[in-house]
Design a protein around this motif. Sequence first.
Motif, PDB file in Angstrom:
ATOM      1  N   ASP A   1       9.798  11.111  -6.360  1.00  0.00           N
ATOM      2  CA  ASP A   1      11.022  10.389  -6.039  1.00  0.00           C
ATOM      3  C   ASP A   1      10.637   9.184  -5.179  1.00  0.00           C
ATOM      4  O   ASP A   1      10.524   9.289  -3.958  1.00  0.00           O
ATOM      5  CB  ASP A   1      11.990  11.312  -5.293  1.00  0.00           C
ATOM      6  N   VAL A   2      10.405   8.049  -5.842  1.00  0.00           N
ATOM      7  CA  VAL A   2       9.902   6.862  -5.160  1.00  0.00           C
ATOM      8  C   VAL A   2      10.785   5.666  -5.507  1.00  0.00           C
ATOM      9  O   VAL A   2      11.135   5.466  -6.674  1.00  0.00           O
ATOM     10  CB  VAL A   2       8.441   6.566  -5.573  1.00  0.00           C
ATOM     11  N   SER A   3      11.135   4.884  -4.501  1.00  0.00           N
ATOM     12  CA  SER A   3      11.941   3.677  -4.725  1.00  0.00           C
ATOM     13  C   SER A   3      11.040   2.472  -4.943  1.00  0.00           C
ATOM     14  O   SER A   3       9.920   2.409  -4.416  1.00  0.00           O
ATOM     15  CB  SER A   3      12.846   3.416  -3.517  1.00  0.00           C
ATOM     16  N   LEU A   4      11.545   1.503  -5.689  1.00  0.00           N
ATOM     17  CA  LEU A   4      10.803   0.256  -5.888  1.00  0.00           C
ATOM     18  C   LEU A   4      10.694  -0.510  -4.571  1.00  0.00           C
ATOM     19  O   LEU A   4      11.601  -0.473  -3.736  1.00  0.00           O
ATOM     20  CB  LEU A   4      11.522  -0.630  -6.905  1.00  0.00           C
ATOM     21  N   ASP A   5       9.585  -1.211  -4.391  1.00  0.00           N
ATOM     22  CA  ASP A   5       9.411  -2.066  -3.215  1.00  0.00           C
ATOM     23  C   ASP A   5      10.493  -3.147  -3.189  1.00  0.00           C
ATOM     24  O   ASP A   5      10.885  -3.674  -4.240  1.00  0.00           O
ATOM     25  CB  ASP A   5       8.037  -2.734  -3.232  1.00  0.00           C
ATOM     26  N   LYS A   6      10.946  -3.468  -2.008  1.00  0.00           N
ATOM     27  CA  LYS A   6      11.947  -4.536  -1.862  1.00  0.00           C
ATOM     28  C   LYS A   6      11.323  -5.900  -2.122  1.00  0.00           C
ATOM     29  O   LYS A   6      11.937  -6.781  -2.716  1.00  0.00           O
ATOM     30  CB  LYS A   6      12.554  -4.512  -0.463  1.00  0.00           C
ATOM     31  N   LYS A   7      10.068  -6.049  -1.682  1.00  0.00           N
ATOM     32  CA  LYS A   7       9.383  -7.321  -1.882  1.00  0.00           C
ATOM     33  C   LYS A   7       8.816  -7.416  -3.299  1.00  0.00           C
ATOM     34  O   LYS A   7       8.758  -6.425  -4.039  1.00  0.00           O
ATOM     35  CB  LYS A   7       8.272  -7.490  -0.845  1.00  0.00           C
TER      36      LYS A   7
ATOM     37  N   ILE B   1       2.717  -6.944  -5.807  1.00  0.00           N
ATOM     38  CA  ILE B   1       1.730  -6.910  -6.894  1.00  0.00           C
ATOM     39  C   ILE B   1       0.630  -5.975  -6.423  1.00  0.00           C
ATOM     40  O   ILE B   1      -0.044  -6.233  -5.426  1.00  0.00           O
ATOM     41  CB  ILE B   1       1.175  -8.314  -7.193  1.00  0.00           C
ATOM     42  N   VAL B   2       0.449  -4.860  -7.114  1.00  0.00           N
ATOM     43  CA  VAL B   2      -0.391  -3.770  -6.622  1.00  0.00           C
ATOM     44  C   VAL B   2      -1.587  -3.541  -7.541  1.00  0.00           C
ATOM     45  O   VAL B   2      -1.425  -3.420  -8.764  1.00  0.00           O
ATOM     46  CB  VAL B   2       0.431  -2.469  -6.499  1.00  0.00           C
ATOM     47  N   HIS B   3      -2.772  -3.502  -6.934  1.00  0.00           N
ATOM     48  CA  HIS B   3      -3.979  -3.118  -7.669  1.00  0.00           C
ATOM     49  C   HIS B   3      -4.472  -1.792  -7.112  1.00  0.00           C
ATOM     50  O   HIS B   3      -4.661  -1.640  -5.903  1.00  0.00           O
ATOM     51  CB  HIS B   3      -5.089  -4.164  -7.524  1.00  0.00           C
ATOM     52  N   ILE B   4      -4.697  -0.842  -7.994  1.00  0.00           N
ATOM     53  CA  ILE B   4      -5.153   0.486  -7.606  1.00  0.00           C
ATOM     54  C   ILE B   4      -6.632   0.637  -7.965  1.00  0.00           C
ATOM     55  O   ILE B   4      -7.057   0.246  -9.051  1.00  0.00           O
ATOM     56  CB  ILE B   4      -4.344   1.582  -8.333  1.00  0.00           C
ATOM     57  N   GLY B   5      -7.411   1.219  -7.065  1.00  0.00           N
ATOM     58  CA  GLY B   5      -8.815   1.518  -7.362  1.00  0.00           C
ATOM     59  C   GLY B   5      -9.767   0.485  -6.794  1.00  0.00           C
ATOM     60  O   GLY B   5      -9.364  -0.565  -6.286  1.00  0.00           O
ATOM     61  N   ALA B   6     -11.067   0.814  -6.900  1.00  0.00           N
ATOM     62  CA  ALA B   6     -12.101  -0.063  -6.345  1.00  0.00           C
ATOM     63  C   ALA B   6     -12.077  -1.430  -7.022  1.00  0.00           C
ATOM     64  O   ALA B   6     -11.871  -1.536  -8.232  1.00  0.00           O
ATOM     65  CB  ALA B   6     -13.474   0.584  -6.521  1.00  0.00           C
TER      66      ALA B   6
ATOM     67  N   TRP C   1      -4.245  -4.163   2.650  1.00  0.00           N
ATOM     68  CA  TRP C   1      -5.388  -3.398   2.126  1.00  0.00           C
ATOM     69  C   TRP C   1      -5.311  -1.961   2.614  1.00  0.00           C
ATOM     70  O   TRP C   1      -5.227  -1.699   3.802  1.00  0.00           O
ATOM     71  CB  TRP C   1      -6.709  -4.032   2.563  1.00  0.00           C
ATOM     72  N   VAL C   2      -5.321  -1.036   1.656  1.00  0.00           N
ATOM     73  CA  VAL C   2      -5.348   0.389   1.971  1.00  0.00           C
ATOM     74  C   VAL C   2      -6.633   0.926   1.368  1.00  0.00           C
ATOM     75  O   VAL C   2      -6.745   1.053   0.142  1.00  0.00           O
ATOM     76  CB  VAL C   2      -4.132   1.132   1.381  1.00  0.00           C
ATOM     77  N   LYS C   3      -7.620   1.227   2.199  1.00  0.00           N
ATOM     78  CA  LYS C   3      -8.973   1.485   1.678  1.00  0.00           C
ATOM     79  C   LYS C   3      -9.045   2.732   0.815  1.00  0.00           C
ATOM     80  O   LYS C   3      -9.422   2.681  -0.336  1.00  0.00           O
ATOM     81  CB  LYS C   3      -9.977   1.573   2.821  1.00  0.00           C
ATOM     82  N   ASN C   4      -8.706   3.877   1.362  1.00  0.00           N
ATOM     83  CA  ASN C   4      -8.796   5.120   0.608  1.00  0.00           C
ATOM     84  C   ASN C   4      -7.642   6.039   0.971  1.00  0.00           C
ATOM     85  O   ASN C   4      -7.430   6.328   2.150  1.00  0.00           O
ATOM     86  CB  ASN C   4     -10.119   5.847   0.895  1.00  0.00           C
ATOM     87  N   VAL C   5      -6.899   6.473  -0.037  1.00  0.00           N
ATOM     88  CA  VAL C   5      -5.830   7.445   0.180  1.00  0.00           C
ATOM     89  C   VAL C   5      -5.926   8.511  -0.905  1.00  0.00           C
ATOM     90  O   VAL C   5      -6.500   8.265  -1.974  1.00  0.00           O
ATOM     91  CB  VAL C   5      -4.432   6.782   0.147  1.00  0.00           C
ATOM     92  N   PRO C   6      -5.390   9.710  -0.669  1.00  0.00           N
ATOM     93  CA  PRO C   6      -5.421  10.762  -1.689  1.00  0.00           C
ATOM     94  C   PRO C   6      -4.713  10.322  -2.971  1.00  0.00           C
ATOM     95  O   PRO C   6      -3.829   9.454  -2.938  1.00  0.00           O
ATOM     96  CB  PRO C   6      -4.688  11.934  -1.015  1.00  0.00           C
TER      97      PRO C   6
ATOM     98  N   LEU D   1      -0.443   7.399  -6.325  1.00  0.00           N
ATOM     99  CA  LEU D   1       0.592   7.329  -7.358  1.00  0.00           C
ATOM    100  C   LEU D   1       1.913   6.801  -6.811  1.00  0.00           C
ATOM    101  O   LEU D   1       2.684   6.170  -7.532  1.00  0.00           O
ATOM    102  CB  LEU D   1       0.789   8.703  -7.989  1.00  0.00           C
ATOM    103  N   LYS D   2       2.166   7.028  -5.531  1.00  0.00           N
ATOM    104  CA  LYS D   2       3.378   6.483  -4.927  1.00  0.00           C
ATOM    105  C   LYS D   2       3.302   4.958  -4.861  1.00  0.00           C
ATOM    106  O   LYS D   2       4.290   4.266  -5.131  1.00  0.00           O
ATOM    107  CB  LYS D   2       3.582   7.072  -3.533  1.00  0.00           C
ATOM    108  N   TYR D   3       2.124   4.439  -4.500  1.00  0.00           N
ATOM    109  CA  TYR D   3       1.937   2.983  -4.513  1.00  0.00           C
ATOM    110  C   TYR D   3       2.114   2.436  -5.930  1.00  0.00           C
ATOM    111  O   TYR D   3       2.677   1.358  -6.130  1.00  0.00           O
ATOM    112  CB  TYR D   3       0.547   2.623  -3.998  1.00  0.00           C
ATOM    113  N   THR D   4       1.615   3.188  -6.910  1.00  0.00           N
ATOM    114  CA  THR D   4       1.695   2.748  -8.306  1.00  0.00           C
ATOM    115  C   THR D   4       3.138   2.676  -8.773  1.00  0.00           C
ATOM    116  O   THR D   4       3.576   1.693  -9.375  1.00  0.00           O
ATOM    117  CB  THR D   4       0.897   3.714  -9.212  1.00  0.00           C
TER     118      THR D   4
END
Length: 432
Positions: A240-246, A249-254, A309-314, A319-322
């Motif tokens: 249950d995740v809401s869209l970002d207000k801003k 533009i999100v990049h996931i992974g190294a 920048w969020v270096k490492n998260v579980p 998936l919440k960021y995604t």
Amino acid sequence: MKKVLVITYYWPPSGGAGVQRWLKFVKYLRDFGWEPVVYTPENPEAPVIDHSLEKDIPEGLEVLRQPIWEPYTAYKKFIGQKKDQRVNAGFLSESEKPKFSENLSVWIRGNFFIPDARKFWIKPSVRYLTKYLKEKWVDAIVSTGPPHSMHMIALRLKEKLGIPWLADFRDPWTNIDFYDQLKLSKFADRTHKKMELSVLKYVDEVITVSWNWADDFRKIYERPVKVITNGYDPDDFELDVSLDKKFSIVHIGAMNKDRNPVMFFEVCGELLTEYPSLAENLEIKLVGSTDISVFNSIEKQGLTDFVKWVKNVPHDEVLKYTKSAQLLLLALNNTPNVLGIIPGKIFEYLAAKRPILCTGPENGDSARIIRNANAGEIVSFDDKNKMRKVLVEYYEAYQNNDLVYNGKGIEKYSRKALCGEIADLLNSIRKK
């Protein structure tokens, strides 16, 4: 049930993309009549630790763990890294210029640790597994690499015991994008290629994750090579995740140097001066390890204040960021083998149901997937005009509350559906 031994270096609590492919297959194999047994190191050098992945391990699964000796303690000492620091994967650098010791260590790695730094686990693993398999027979063996030492363990078991064997290449071997950076001698190059050829010749079934890479393997040795892509697990997206207000533009992974989307950052910097409202709304999120060259590009274009920048998260947090992103950035490696690069994250991007902006070749395998799913736009590395046009269209759609996902037909990429294809291959080699 039929039994399959899965030989993998990466297993929870190790994190990252290398874990998830076979963790998810193992999760669903019982649904197709196969009981997995996992063989993995007791003390691996994992680039990331992620305990959230442990929830996917099936109850009662037999996991065989044996100690592994790796040269990373000496490597860290040699380059001046602390003992508890983790070694970055994929030539990702956090310093401006690699030290002489780092360059020398790459040469040592490529020329002395063949096929990789896990080579010292091959003989003890063959010895241990030969004894185990004589007492507890299995119907098939799976090896997944890199590291390709896993394939060499399976090859030796195949020679000794004749058990049907499936080799899974999550990445190429001698066609990997950084192969030319290993500073190989002619002897080392020949040895790598000889090992690779021996696997392709004697394995019962070969699978890889993209169509171009399958063609590359067929050029090395003419034989059938099946494509079973990575995928997404619907269970992971019950969020249950809401869209970002801003306008995020999100990049996931190294993001290593080869993935640095220089032209994307350049266009973003220019659009900030052309669209005053963008300065109030833009937020670029980089979730994962990031090379120093990327931060240099960000600073050069005046974007530092717009980047989080969020270096490492579980993985469950990733998936919440995604899922909350307005737009998902897929930056492909600007390397010779890019046509076959399909990052595992692409399938989770699809499952998140947010538009995708991909930087890479329009005739590549990632472009093929995005285009067939009607999931976003692909912009070539040097097509600045198209990048500007696409970003403006996405931003204007965001302003009009009309930035939506119009994808279709992604069910075939579910982990369970793909596991069914794995089970079919295991059934076929068992009957040979």
